[in-house]
Design an enzyme around this catalytic site. Structure first.
Site, PDB file in Angstrom:
ATOM      1  N   VAL A   1      11.193  63.465  18.694  1.00  0.00           N
ATOM      2  CA  VAL A   1      11.295  64.900  18.447  1.00  0.00           C
ATOM      3  C   VAL A   1      10.773  65.643  19.671  1.00  0.00           C
ATOM      4  CG1 VAL A   1      10.531  66.808  17.000  1.00  0.00           C
ATOM      5  CG2 VAL A   1      11.115  64.605  15.969  1.00  0.00           C
TER       6      VAL A   1
ATOM      7  N   GLY B   1       7.180  60.714  12.386  1.00  0.00           N
ATOM      8  CA  GLY B   1       6.089  59.757  12.568  1.00  0.00           C
ATOM      9  C   GLY B   1       6.035  58.758  11.424  1.00  0.00           C
TER      10      GLY B   1
ATOM     11  N   GLY C   1       3.793  56.223  10.923  1.00  0.00           N
ATOM     12  CA  GLY C   1       2.519  55.499  10.840  1.00  0.00           C
ATOM     13  C   GLY C   1       2.086  55.437   9.383  1.00  0.00           C
ATOM     14  N   PHE C   2       0.796  55.201   9.161  1.00  0.00           N
ATOM     15  CA  PHE C   2       0.278  55.148   7.780  1.00  0.00           C
ATOM     16  C   PHE C   2       0.670  56.410   7.010  1.00  0.00           C
ATOM     17  CE2 PHE C   2      -3.809  52.417   8.609  1.00  0.00           C
ATOM     18  CZ  PHE C   2      -3.013  51.354   8.949  1.00  0.00           C
TER      19      PHE C   2
ATOM     20  N   GLU D   1     -15.577  46.785  17.731  1.00  0.00           N
ATOM     21  CA  GLU D   1     -14.698  45.626  17.484  1.00  0.00           C
ATOM     22  C   GLU D   1     -14.267  44.978  18.794  1.00  0.00           C
ATOM     23  OE1 GLU D   1     -12.467  46.958  13.338  1.00  0.00           O
ATOM     24  OE2 GLU D   1     -11.636  47.566  15.251  1.00  0.00           O
TER      25      GLU D   1
HETATM   26  C1  LIG Z   1      -7.793  50.662  17.503  1.00  0.00           C
HETATM   27  C2  LIG Z   1      -7.803  51.341  16.153  1.00  0.00           C
HETATM   28  C3  LIG Z   1      -8.463  50.712  15.097  1.00  0.00           C
HETATM   29  C4  LIG Z   1      -8.487  51.319  13.846  1.00  0.00           C
HETATM   30  N1  LIG Z   1      -9.110  50.686  12.813  1.00  0.00           N
HETATM   31  C5  LIG Z   1      -9.089  51.227  11.572  1.00  0.00           C
HETATM   32  C6  LIG Z   1      -9.659  50.563  10.449  1.00  0.00           C
HETATM   33  O1  LIG Z   1     -10.207  49.476  10.589  1.00  0.00           O
HETATM   34  N2  LIG Z   1      -9.590  51.146   9.235  1.00  0.00           N
HETATM   35  C7  LIG Z   1      -8.975  52.363   9.065  1.00  0.00           C
HETATM   36  O2  LIG Z   1      -8.927  52.866   7.940  1.00  0.00           O
HETATM   37  N3  LIG Z   1      -8.421  53.012  10.096  1.00  0.00           N
HETATM   38  C8  LIG Z   1      -8.445  52.479  11.337  1.00  0.00           C
HETATM   39  N4  LIG Z   1      -7.892  53.133  12.401  1.00  0.00           N
HETATM   40  C9  LIG Z   1      -7.290  54.442  12.164  1.00  0.00           C
HETATM   41  C10 LIG Z   1      -5.903  54.324  11.552  1.00  0.00           C
HETATM   42  O3  LIG Z   1      -5.223  53.214  12.065  1.00  0.00           O
HETATM   43  C11 LIG Z   1      -5.185  55.604  11.912  1.00  0.00           C
HETATM   44  O4  LIG Z   1      -5.920  56.687  11.387  1.00  0.00           O
HETATM   45  C12 LIG Z   1      -3.795  55.631  11.322  1.00  0.00           C
HETATM   46  O5  LIG Z   1      -3.052  54.498  11.720  1.00  0.00           O
HETATM   47  C13 LIG Z   1      -3.125  56.874  11.785  1.00  0.00           C
HETATM   48  O6  LIG Z   1      -1.890  56.932  11.133  1.00  0.00           O
HETATM   49  P1  LIG Z   1      -0.911  58.139  11.404  1.00  0.00           P
HETATM   50  O7  LIG Z   1       0.252  57.945  10.504  1.00  0.00           O
HETATM   51  O8  LIG Z   1      -1.650  59.427  11.325  1.00  0.00           O
HETATM   52  O9  LIG Z   1      -0.490  58.011  12.951  1.00  0.00           O
HETATM   53  P2  LIG Z   1       0.159  56.806  13.782  1.00  0.00           P
HETATM   54  O10 LIG Z   1      -0.033  55.483  13.151  1.00  0.00           O
HETATM   55  O11 LIG Z   1      -0.313  56.999  15.177  1.00  0.00           O
HETATM   56  O12 LIG Z   1       1.719  57.118  13.709  1.00  0.00           O
HETATM   57  C14 LIG Z   1       2.304  58.172  14.408  1.00  0.00           C
HETATM   58  C15 LIG Z   1       3.769  57.825  14.641  1.00  0.00           C
HETATM   59  O13 LIG Z   1       4.405  58.972  15.168  1.00  0.00           O
HETATM   60  C16 LIG Z   1       5.359  58.574  16.137  1.00  0.00           C
HETATM   61  N5  LIG Z   1       5.593  59.716  17.017  1.00  0.00           N
HETATM   62  C17 LIG Z   1       4.681  60.382  17.773  1.00  0.00           C
HETATM   63  N6  LIG Z   1       5.246  61.399  18.427  1.00  0.00           N
HETATM   64  C18 LIG Z   1       6.565  61.385  18.072  1.00  0.00           C
HETATM   65  C19 LIG Z   1       7.680  62.203  18.415  1.00  0.00           C
HETATM   66  N7  LIG Z   1       7.574  63.264  19.220  1.00  0.00           N
HETATM   67  N8  LIG Z   1       8.884  61.911  17.874  1.00  0.00           N
HETATM   68  C20 LIG Z   1       9.027  60.838  17.029  1.00  0.00           C
HETATM   69  N9  LIG Z   1       7.997  60.052  16.667  1.00  0.00           N
HETATM   70  C21 LIG Z   1       6.786  60.316  17.177  1.00  0.00           C
HETATM   71  C22 LIG Z   1       4.704  57.389  16.831  1.00  0.00           C
HETATM   72  O14 LIG Z   1       5.681  56.575  17.441  1.00  0.00           O
HETATM   73  C23 LIG Z   1       3.989  56.702  15.665  1.00  0.00           C
HETATM   74  O15 LIG Z   1       4.769  55.675  15.094  1.00  0.00           O
HETATM   75  C24 LIG Z   1      -7.857  52.569  13.667  1.00  0.00           C
HETATM   76  C25 LIG Z   1      -7.198  53.187  14.734  1.00  0.00           C
HETATM   77  C26 LIG Z   1      -7.163  52.582  15.969  1.00  0.00           C
HETATM   78  C27 LIG Z   1      -6.438  53.255  17.104  1.00  0.00           C
END
Ligand SMILES: Cc1cc2nc3c(=O)[nH]c(=O)nc-3n(C[C@H](O)[C@H](O)[C@H](O)COP(=O)(O)OP(=O)(O)OC[C@H]3O[C@@H](n4cnc5c(N)ncnc54)[C@H](O)[C@@H]3O)c2cc1C
Length: 266
Positions: free
Chosen positions: A79, A8, A10-11, A166
């Site tokens: 995965v 993953g 993401g952030f 939003e």
């Molecule tokens: C609409 C929206 C607005 C938001 N606004 C804010 C804000 O203003 N301020 C703030 O602080 N937070 C905000 N958030 C929350 C913040 O964006 C999330 O908490 C954060 O982006 C989550 O990051 P993460 O790394 O946990 O997951 P994600 O960013 O979801 O990353 C997960 C990654 O895992 C990958 N993945 C998933 N399953 C698999 C697999 N089986 N195999 C390979 N790759 C896989 C996906 O492709 C993805 O790239 C917001 C969220 C949303 C949805």
């Protein structure tokens, strides 16, 4: 060297690459997508303020930066399963990757709390693809009204957290300013944006002054806010509330906060 696999990008995943590389580990980050998504601005893509590319940046470019070039690498793949005992994971297609430590940072998926028809009849806003689909539906809704003076466009946003507020606020803004410029034949009064929230207020984790400010901003943009309101079912074309009232809905967006971990295939 200790090999850490992060699933993953993401952030969470990207921040972990940075920390672990500094600590001297060999890191492999795996994502099924080529890019990482900046989720906080998804609502801007969904409402046409930003282009999809504005909120996506390539994982390979991030990991390939000079400071990490020797310690970190990006592998594209989904995965499918993890063999914890054997310290290996399998990607869709069969490729296997071994690790010393595994970090799952696969994000979340929407939770529908068992509401009948919610999964089938609503749109989410978690990914770039979700935002593009939603944008198409919003613009199609306006286009259908254009040239058809009798037609209303009803949007119901479920959830008065940050995403719902939003999105509803921007839809209200669109109706007020952009609609007039782009579709002068569409009567803005025929666009109805309703925000439904089960809690007694919007943005519950925030302070009262900020919550009240947000509520006034939405009201000023013509958003119909229904607080303390339960959703019983979502059907094609309507939303059934707990008190039996039926809201017409051409487009229902599920932005109801709490979410479950994104599942893997196995
Ligand atoms: C609409 C929206 C607005 C938001 N606004 C804010 C804000 O203003 N301020 C703030 O602080 N937070 C905000 N958030 C929350 C913040 O964006 C999330 O908490 C954060 O982006 C989550 O990051 P993460 O790394 O946990 O997951 P994600 O960013 O979801 O990353 C997960 C990654 O895992 C990958 N993945 C998933 N399953 C698999 C697999 N089986 N195999 C390979 N790759 C896989 C996906 O492709 C993805 O790239 C917001 C969220 C949303 C949805």
């Amino acid at each position: 060297m200790t090999h850490v696999v992060i699933v993953g990008a993401g952030f969470a995943g990207l921040a972990t690459v940075s920390g672990l590389s500094k600590a001297g580990a060999e890191v492999t980050i795996i994502d099924k997508k080529l890019y990482s998504t900046f989720q906080p601005l998804l609502y801007q893509v969904a409402t046409g303020g930003l282009n999809p590319g504005d909120i996506a940046y390539p994982v390979g470019g991030f990991v390939g930066r000079r400071k990490w070039r020797r310690s970190a690498r990006y592998l594209r793949g989904e995965v499918a399963s993890v063999d914890a005992g054997g310290q290996r994971l399998k990607l869709t297609g069969g490729r296997e990757v071994g690790y010393d430590y595994l970090i799952l940072a696969t994000g979340v998926a929407a939770a529908y709390f068992g509401v009948e028809g919610a999964a089938e009849n609503t749109f989410g806003l978690y990914t770039r693809a979700d935002a593009i689909v939603l944008r198409d539906h919003i613009m199609n809704g306006y286009e259908r009204m254009s040239g058809n003076g009798e037609r209303d466009f009803n949007v119901v946003v479920v959830g008065g957290g940050a995403t719902g507020v939003e999105l509803a606020g921007t839809l209200g803004e669109l109706r007020g300013a952009v609609l007039r410029a782009t579709f002068p034949d569409v009567d803005p009064q025929r666009v109805h944006v309703r925000l439904v929230e089960m809690a007694p207020g919007l943005l519950m984790p925030f302070g009262e002054r900020l919550r009240d400010y947000a509520r006034r901003q939405l009201v000023g943009r013509g958003v119909d806010i229904r607080l303390g309101t339960e959703i019983k079912a979502v059907r094609p074309g309507s939303v059934l509330l707990g008190d039996g009232q039926v809201l017409p809905s051409d487009l229902t967006v599920w932005a109801a906060g709490v979410a479950a971990p994104a599942a893997m295939a196995d």
